[in-house]
Scaffold this motif. Sequence first.
Motif, PDB file in Angstrom:
ATOM      1  N   HIS A   1       4.000   0.639  -4.879  1.00 56.65           N
ATOM      2  CA  HIS A   1       4.451  -0.143  -3.723  1.00 56.65           C
ATOM      3  C   HIS A   1       5.886   0.210  -3.335  1.00 56.65           C
ATOM      4  O   HIS A   1       6.528  -0.539  -2.615  1.00 56.65           O
ATOM      5  CB  HIS A   1       4.310  -1.642  -4.006  1.00 56.65           C
ATOM      6  N   SER A   2       6.357   1.351  -3.800  1.00 61.14           N
ATOM      7  CA  SER A   2       7.718   1.756  -3.438  1.00 61.14           C
ATOM      8  C   SER A   2       7.746   2.242  -1.993  1.00 61.14           C
ATOM      9  O   SER A   2       6.723   2.665  -1.440  1.00 61.14           O
ATOM     10  CB  SER A   2       8.210   2.878  -4.357  1.00 61.14           C
ATOM     11  N   ALA A   3       8.899   2.187  -1.397  1.00 58.11           N
ATOM     12  CA  ALA A   3       9.055   2.642  -0.010  1.00 58.11           C
ATOM     13  C   ALA A   3       8.710   4.120   0.111  1.00 58.11           C
ATOM     14  O   ALA A   3       8.101   4.550   1.089  1.00 58.11           O
ATOM     15  CB  ALA A   3      10.478   2.380   0.462  1.00 58.11           C
ATOM     16  N   GLU A   4       9.083   4.911  -0.896  1.00 58.97           N
ATOM     17  CA  GLU A   4       8.807   6.350  -0.851  1.00 58.97           C
ATOM     18  C   GLU A   4       7.302   6.617  -0.891  1.00 58.97           C
ATOM     19  O   GLU A   4       6.786   7.438  -0.136  1.00 58.97           O
ATOM     20  CB  GLU A   4       9.491   7.082  -2.012  1.00 58.97           C
TER      21      GLU A   4
ATOM     22  N   LEU B   1       4.888   4.543  -0.087  1.00 58.94           N
ATOM     23  CA  LEU B   1       4.293   4.035   1.145  1.00 58.94           C
ATOM     24  C   LEU B   1       4.479   5.015   2.294  1.00 58.94           C
ATOM     25  O   LEU B   1       3.550   5.291   3.051  1.00 58.94           O
ATOM     26  CB  LEU B   1       4.886   2.671   1.500  1.00 58.94           C
ATOM     27  N   GLN B   2       5.655   5.568   2.409  1.00 56.10           N
ATOM     28  CA  GLN B   2       5.918   6.538   3.483  1.00 56.10           C
ATOM     29  C   GLN B   2       5.032   7.771   3.325  1.00 56.10           C
ATOM     30  O   GLN B   2       4.433   8.246   4.289  1.00 56.10           O
ATOM     31  CB  GLN B   2       7.397   6.917   3.491  1.00 56.10           C
TER      32      GLN B   2
ATOM     33  N   ARG C   1       1.356   6.746   4.171  1.00 47.22           N
ATOM     34  CA  ARG C   1       1.147   6.601   5.619  1.00 47.22           C
ATOM     35  C   ARG C   1       1.089   7.958   6.309  1.00 47.22           C
ATOM     36  O   ARG C   1       0.209   8.187   7.149  1.00 47.22           O
ATOM     37  CB  ARG C   1       2.260   5.748   6.233  1.00 47.22           C
TER      38      ARG C   1
END
Length: 153
Positions: free
Chosen positions: A78-81, A83-84, A87
């Motif tokens: 669930h880290s921002a990295e 997720l990016q 996506r």
Amino acid sequence: MSKSADQIDRAILRALQHDASLSQRELADQVGLSQNACWRRLKALNESGLLKGSTARLDRKQLGLDLVVFVLLRTRHHSAEWLQKFRRHVLTIPEVVDFHRIGGDYDYQLKVVTEDMASYDKVYQRLISGVELDSVTSYFAMEAIAEGRPLPL
């Protein structure tokens, strides 16, 4: 809906959801405006972002796109990295026509439209090759009762 959208704006948006190919004259007649007033409203709706262009709805069955699959994904990342990266990866798969982050037992839901099971398997292999996922569950649509319905205005 935006507080700035009045009943005439809503009538314009409803009409365009039903048939975006209406001429300005036809649209103006439907909503009870002059052509110039309708044009000004359309311009304002575009500039405000309420109206985001127009698209054509295609008959997927006539195009040979007979299989609709709802894919539910679960991940431990669930880290921002992550997720990016996820996506970006999913958005490279053209058969994914809807992509949502959801609450509940799963983290993401995809709607995949493709020709057949063999084609879906290629999409599935591509999906799981790009990022680490905890689980992938696929539900195959047996019948489309309603698709692409207009937003309730």
